[in-house]
Write a protein that holds these residues in place. Structure first.
Motif, mmCIF file in Angstrom:
data_model
loop_
_atom_site.group_PDB
_atom_site.id
_atom_site.type_symbol
_atom_site.label_atom_id
_atom_site.label_comp_id
_atom_site.label_asym_id
_atom_site.label_seq_id
_atom_site.Cartn_x
_atom_site.Cartn_y
_atom_site.Cartn_z
ATOM 1 N N UNK A 142 0.851 -1.201 0.000
ATOM 2 C CA UNK A 142 0.000 0.000 0.000
ATOM 3 C C UNK A 142 0.882 1.245 0.000
ATOM 4 N N UNK A 143 1.928 1.212 0.810
ATOM 5 C CA UNK A 143 2.833 2.362 0.891
ATOM 6 C C UNK A 143 3.536 2.590 -0.444
ATOM 7 N N UNK A 144 4.047 1.503 -1.023
ATOM 8 C CA UNK A 144 4.811 1.613 -2.274
ATOM 9 C C UNK A 144 3.938 2.156 -3.401
ATOM 10 N N UNK A 145 2.684 1.667 -3.472
ATOM 11 C CA UNK A 145 1.793 2.145 -4.538
ATOM 12 C C UNK A 145 1.449 3.611 -4.332
ATOM 13 N N UNK A 146 1.132 3.964 -3.083
ATOM 14 C CA UNK A 146 0.705 5.339 -2.794
ATOM 15 C C UNK A 146 1.841 6.322 -3.087
ATOM 16 N N UNK A 147 3.058 5.947 -2.715
ATOM 17 C CA UNK A 147 4.178 6.885 -2.869
ATOM 18 C C UNK A 147 5.027 6.638 -4.108
ATOM 19 N N UNK A 148 4.586 5.652 -4.946
ATOM 20 C CA UNK A 148 5.299 5.340 -6.197
ATOM 21 C C UNK A 148 6.806 5.194 -5.973
ATOM 22 N N UNK A 149 7.147 4.333 -5.015
ATOM 23 C CA UNK A 149 8.562 4.156 -4.670
ATOM 24 C C UNK A 149 9.183 3.106 -5.597
ATOM 25 N N UNK A 150 10.408 3.359 -6.034
ATOM 26 C CA UNK A 150 11.109 2.376 -6.866
ATOM 27 C C UNK A 150 11.556 1.216 -5.996
ATOM 28 N N UNK A 151 11.359 -0.019 -6.476
ATOM 29 C CA UNK A 151 11.781 -1.175 -5.681
ATOM 30 C C UNK A 151 13.064 -1.781 -6.252
ATOM 31 N N UNK A 152 13.762 -1.010 -7.108
ATOM 32 C CA UNK A 152 15.027 -1.480 -7.684
ATOM 33 C C UNK A 152 16.086 -1.589 -6.586
ATOM 34 N N UNK A 153 16.128 -0.563 -5.702
ATOM 35 C CA UNK A 153 17.118 -0.565 -4.621
ATOM 36 C C UNK A 153 16.446 -1.054 -3.336
ATOM 37 N N UNK A 154 17.261 -1.396 -2.360
ATOM 38 C CA UNK A 154 16.702 -1.815 -1.071
ATOM 39 C C UNK A 154 15.997 -0.623 -0.418
ATOM 40 N N UNK A 155 14.819 -0.874 0.114
ATOM 41 C CA UNK A 155 14.031 0.192 0.752
ATOM 42 C C UNK A 155 14.495 0.337 2.209
ATOM 43 N N UNK A 156 15.077 1.502 2.588
ATOM 44 C CA UNK A 156 15.534 1.632 3.979
ATOM 45 C C UNK A 156 14.350 1.851 4.924
ATOM 46 N N UNK A 157 14.277 1.026 5.954
ATOM 47 C CA UNK A 157 13.205 1.173 6.962
ATOM 48 C C UNK A 157 13.872 1.385 8.312
ATOM 49 N N UNK A 158 13.564 2.523 8.954
ATOM 50 C CA UNK A 158 14.159 2.821 10.260
ATOM 51 C C UNK A 158 13.279 2.229 11.366
ATOM 52 N N UNK A 159 13.889 1.463 12.255
ATOM 53 C CA UNK A 159 13.153 0.826 13.360
ATOM 54 C C UNK A 159 13.404 1.627 14.632
ATOM 55 N N UNK A 160 12.352 2.172 15.179
ATOM 56 C CA UNK A 160 12.494 3.028 16.363
ATOM 57 C C UNK A 160 11.856 2.328 17.562
#
Length: 480
Positions: A76-94
């Protein structure tokens, strides 16, 4: 034709994986990049992180992709924000607090006693005691169980401008407009010896040496309009060091967890001092006007020392020192202690004084002077209060702007965080207190009640109550 589309759908369901890189708040990867199913949401990620870090007790985490909290499945996030999935998606864990603080929503007591404006209110590190300083030259201790005045402490010759509890809870020091400091025993309300004199003008700030560096607490530093900061020893009852070097008034002072002292001044600089001989070790320049406020990323653990939300009490200073050190190290991690300064030039700077004398980020957006800056207890956020009537929220690691809280109709004087870093409290010239929700970035609670300007607010470290004081001379306690 229908049959074909069905097979296509099935295929996509099988292959939809996203390459993700999970990192901690400082950007250090928790492991190598991994493929995660697109339907993975925060719950799934929580399980993965707890496994990666081998947490015996499962801890809650919040996840951020480019500074925005991930509350939906990845696809849902990727579609909404049209993020490229070619590179690794950085996710910060807080990591999030394992306890929850209830928002305060009602005034439980209005206690009169002070004859002039209440200029400062402060809870003790364990949250069990409350003190206030006033324009009537007195310091008062309040009984929180009966919500009545406990001790009235007299001895100052002028307005009591600031008060500060020692992080072991054994002392309270107050500073006045006449420039003298008095150390009080909170158990009896009596002063410990004569007023400490030396400053030539009024006191602008007081900060104690952290208990993980020295227990029991003995030393504190005071800052003054006269341009000097002085280190005092409560056992010797005298000034042991004078930090001179600023050319104008010092407006704020903080004793850092690494043992250095930071002073912010009207000469537009921040100076860093070591505390064995009082030598100047660094100068932070960049502001174009007075520095009004300083905040440390570790401030909450420095203020509370060994006390946390569980309410555990300690029998010896050694035990207290040990626990305080563990809490400090856990909070700081491997990252350097960060400092934020707020100024009359409408801007803020984020510094890492031990890494670089140049600021990490310049934080702009306020339309008026910045009066108060404060890190959240977990160091994830910085909040700033300004005379432009807004409270702004910033990323505590990068200094990036996150949100603006609008609702006050007068300058915002002071802010305070709930112990779980999920709520923020502000007090304003408009006579109200407001509680803001960090997750939704909206007003959670509006707390009218004071009949005039609110000068000082404090949220108790145990999270149970809020105290406020101001021009109407009463002290108000608020509960959840």
């Amino acid at each position: 034709m229908e049959v074909e589309t069905e097979t296509i759908v099935e295929k996509t369901e099988i292959i939809n994986n996203v390459m993700c890189l999970l990192t901690d708040p400082d950007g250090t990867p928790l492991g190598s990049p991994m493929y995660l199913p697109q339907n993975a949401g925060p719950q799934h990620l929580n399980q993965i992180v707890n496994k990666l870090l081998n947490n015996e007790e499962k801890l809650p985490y919040a996840f951020y992709v480019s500074d925005e909290e991930l509350l939906v499945p990845l696809e849902t996030y990727l579609q909404k924000n049209k993020v490229s999935v070619e590179k690794a998606l950085p996710i910060v864990c807080q990591p999030q607090a394992i306890f929850r603080i209830r928002p305060v929503n009602r005034c439980s007591a209005t206690i009169s006693g002070h004859a002039e404006a209440v200029l400062s209110v402060a809870f003790s590190p364990d949250g069990r005691q409350l003190a206030s300083g006033s324009g009537d030259t007195s310091v008062r201790f309040w009984d929180l169980s009966t919500q009545t005045p406990l001790y009235t402490c007299t001895g100052h010759k002028n307005w009591v401008l600031c008060i500060s509890w020692s992080p072991d809870g054994k002392y309270l020091v107050s500073g006045s407009k006449a420039g003298e400091l008095i150390c009080w025993d909170p158990q009896t309300g009596k002063s410990l010896g004569n007023p400490l004199t030396g400053h030539k003008k009024w006191i602008t700030g007081i900060s104690w040496e952290p208990v993980h560096l020295n227990a029991p607490c003995r030393r504190f530093v005071s800052a003054s309009k006269d341009g000097d900061a002085r280190i005092w020893d409560v056992s010797l009852k005298k000034c042991v060091m004078c930090l001179s070097g600023h050319t104008l008034a010092i407006t704020c002072v903080k004793w850092g967890g690494d043992g250095v002292i930071y002073t912010g001044s009207q000469d537009c600089t921040i100076k860093v001092w070591e505390t064995t001989q009082g030598k100047l070790i660094r100068e932070l320049k960049g502001h174009g006007h007075w520095v009004n406020s300083l905040a440390l990323s570790t401030e909450y653990v420095l203020r509370t020392g060994a006390f946390d939300h569980t309410g555990k009490q300690y029998s010896s200073p050694e035990e207290m020192k040990k626990v305080a050190l563990e809490r400090y190290q856990a909070m700081r991690g491997n990252a350097p202690e960060r400092l934020v300064s707020g100024s009359d030039d409408f801007t803020m700077f984020l510094w890492e004084p031990f890494v670089n004398k140049h600021p990490k980020t310049r934080m702009t957006g306020h339309q008026q002077l910045v009066n108060h800056v404060y890190f959240s207890p977990d160091g994830q956020w910085v909040a700033s209060a300004s005379f432009d009537k807004s409270v702004k929220l910033w990323n505590g690691t990068t200094g990036k702007f996150v949100a603006a809280f609008r609702g006050h109709v007068g300058p915002v004087y002071q802010i305070s965080w709930s112990a779980d870093s999920r709520l923020l409290l502000s007090g304003s010239k408009d006579s109200t207190l407001k509680v803001w929700d960090i997750r939704t970035r909206k007003l959670k609670q509006d707390l009218p009640g004071h009949s005039d300007e609110v000068f000082s607010v404090d949220w108790s470290p145990d999270g149970e109550k809020v105290a406020s004081g101001g021009k109407d001379r009463v002290l108000k306690l608020w509960m959840g």
